[in-house]
Design a protein around this motif. Structure first.
Motif, PDB file in Angstrom:
ATOM      1  N   ARG A   1      -5.244   0.993   4.948  1.00  0.00           N
ATOM      2  CA  ARG A   1      -5.358   2.214   4.188  1.00  0.00           C
ATOM      3  C   ARG A   1      -4.239   3.246   4.585  1.00  0.00           C
ATOM      4  NH1 ARG A   1     -10.179   2.834   4.259  1.00  0.00           N
ATOM      5  NH2 ARG A   1     -10.652   4.889   5.690  1.00  0.00           N
TER       6      ARG A   1
ATOM      7  N   VAL B   1       0.820  -1.201  -0.003  1.00  0.00           N
ATOM      8  CA  VAL B   1      -0.134   0.073   0.129  1.00  0.00           C
ATOM      9  C   VAL B   1       0.898   1.283   0.126  1.00  0.00           C
ATOM     10  CG1 VAL B   1      -1.804   1.263   1.312  1.00  0.00           C
ATOM     11  CG2 VAL B   1      -1.828  -1.123   1.018  1.00  0.00           C
TER      12      VAL B   1
ATOM     13  N   PHE C   1      -9.372  -2.900  -3.496  1.00  0.00           N
ATOM     14  CA  PHE C   1      -9.173  -1.629  -3.509  1.00  0.00           C
ATOM     15  C   PHE C   1     -10.404  -0.995  -4.296  1.00  0.00           C
ATOM     16  CE2 PHE C   1      -6.729   2.106  -5.433  1.00  0.00           C
ATOM     17  CZ  PHE C   1      -7.231   2.835  -4.246  1.00  0.00           C
TER      18      PHE C   1
END
Length: 430
Positions: A397, A296, A353
């Motif tokens: 996230r 990420v 996602f």
């Protein structure tokens, strides 16, 4: 207000820029928000309408701004209408703006009390051909209630039906999306307060704490640094709750081995910050958590490099999707057949996602800005990729706020807020 008085040159400039785009012989009206009732004599805390704040700095209920650059009476080209303050109001509610303080706040020289509105407005309408109404046309707007703006528009249309109507919103969408240096300083202040909150939480979290206790730690730090509240409803999501994108209950206990996704941001002077970090409850990521986390982070770093003048928002998300697809293949969450057989309207990476990577931020968390136009210098965008894996019980996230520069890499308003695995583990285990 908890915040320091803002330099009124910001609001003087904003009004000048707005009026430069108005039609000849036109005036524009901007109203404060209503104070919304709860029940009995209770109300929600007042929140100023961001447009009248942007143009005047006035942060008070029942206020009206009128702009009329072509008015033959020079003193009527900018007018503020305010509720008349008095000693009784000062005792029961606190002091409101006087005419002198309104001038210092806004730079508007002509200030009337609201009881003079109809008389003055009647005169203004004899000089004007067009009235700009302030509608909400944000791409994510959802307005269920009639607003003070709506009621004012109904009133003047009924009384002056021969006047033409124009829209303020297209002008404001352009102006508000490009931030002044004073605005950027205020946003930096909001991000700095968020930084303090996050560092406080890193020293607080351990197995057994509750999500709402973490929320309270943030709020404590925000208030003591002159932020009146979260910029938006905070998300403190441990374990599988992180896979619910708008989880806001913040009600669960945080267990050993879980991750906590925290999407929080302080406001300062009505300007928003928007940060997401994901941390391990026990202070150590597992190898698998670390691999997903770093994937990420790599997408976030590469996406950030694309935030340059001329980038188109839609194409930007296509390119970020390619980055994410590559990472998901490496993590074993997708295989080549998933990608080869994907639906172009919902690519394979969307399974893990499913939201956008960036949005404008400023006076609103999802701020004004026209997404079909190229990015430009002093736009401020979030960058917030994520990977969500319900079967493995966690979601990750990461999010920062970036200022696009005329040349070079964007400036990260989140500065030194810890984000790498090593930084987070070191601070949690001090």
């Amino acid at each position: 207000m908890k915040y320091d008085l803002i330099d009124n040159t910001l609001f003087i400039k904003n009004r000048k820029n707005f009026m430069a785009q108005m039609k000849p012989k036109s005036l524009a009206v901007f109203n404060s928000n209503d104070t919304y009732p709860v029940s009995a004599d209770s109300t929600l805390p007042f929140e100023q309408h961001r447009d009248i704040f942007y143009l005047s700095g006035v942060d008070q209920e029942e206020s009206i701004l009128v702009l009329f650059p072509d008015c033959p009476k020079e003193q009527y080209r900018e007018i503020l209408f305010l509720t008349e303050t008095n000693d009784h109001i000062a005792v029961w509610e606190g002091e409101k703006l006087t005419k002198e303080k309104a001038l210092a706040t806004s730079g508007v020289k002509t200030v009337f009390w609201l009881q003079d509105l109809e008389k003055v407005f009647a005169e203004l309408m004899t000089y004007a051909d067009t009235v700009y109404v302030n509608t909400n046309e944000h791409y994510r707007q959802s307005v269920a209630l009639e607003t003070r703006e709506d009621r004012f528009t109904k009133w003047w249309k009924a009384k002056y039906p021969a006047h033409s109507v124009a829209k303020s919103n297209p002008i404001l969408q352009h102006l508000r999306s490009v931030k002044d240096s004073i605005e950027l300083d205020l946003m930096q202040k909001a991000c700095d307060i968020t930084n303090k909150g996050f560092r406080r939480v890193l020293g607080f979290v351990k197995p057994g704490v509750w999500e709402y206790e973490i929320e309270a730690e943030y709020m404590h730090e925000f208030l003591r640094n002159r932020s009146k509240k979260f910029a938006y409803t905070p998300i403190i999501a441990s374990g599988n709750s992180a896979n619910v994108l708008h989880y806001i209950e913040n009600k669960n206990q945080c267990n050993d081995g879980e991750l906590i996704l925290m999407d929080v941001g302080a406001e300062y002077a009505n300007y928003a910050s928007d940060m997401t970090r994901t941390i391990p409850v026990n202070g150590r990521f597992t190898d698998r958590q670390k691999d997903v986390y770093n994937a990420v982070l790599r997408v976030k770093e590469e996406a950030t490099k694309m935030l340059v003048p001329g980038t188109m928002w839609e194409q930007y998300h296509v390119e970020v999707g390619k980055l994410m697809t590559s990472e998901l293949l490496s993590l074993g969450l997708l295989d080549k057949a998933d990608v080869q057989n994907e639906n172009p309207d919902w690519p394979a990476y969307k399974k893990y996602f499913m939201h956008g990577t960036s949005h404008h931020i400023g006076l609103d968390t999802h701020d004004y800005g026209l997404l079909h136009e190229p990015m430009q210098a002093n736009n401020v965008f979030t960058v917030e990729p994520g990977i969500y894996i319900p079967k493995e019980g966690f979601g990750i996230r990461l999010e920062d706020d970036l200022v696009i520069q005329e040349n070079g890499a964007p400036v990260n308003l989140m500065g030194d807020i810890p984000i790498t695995v090593e930084e987070i583990e070191d601070l949690m285990n001090k």
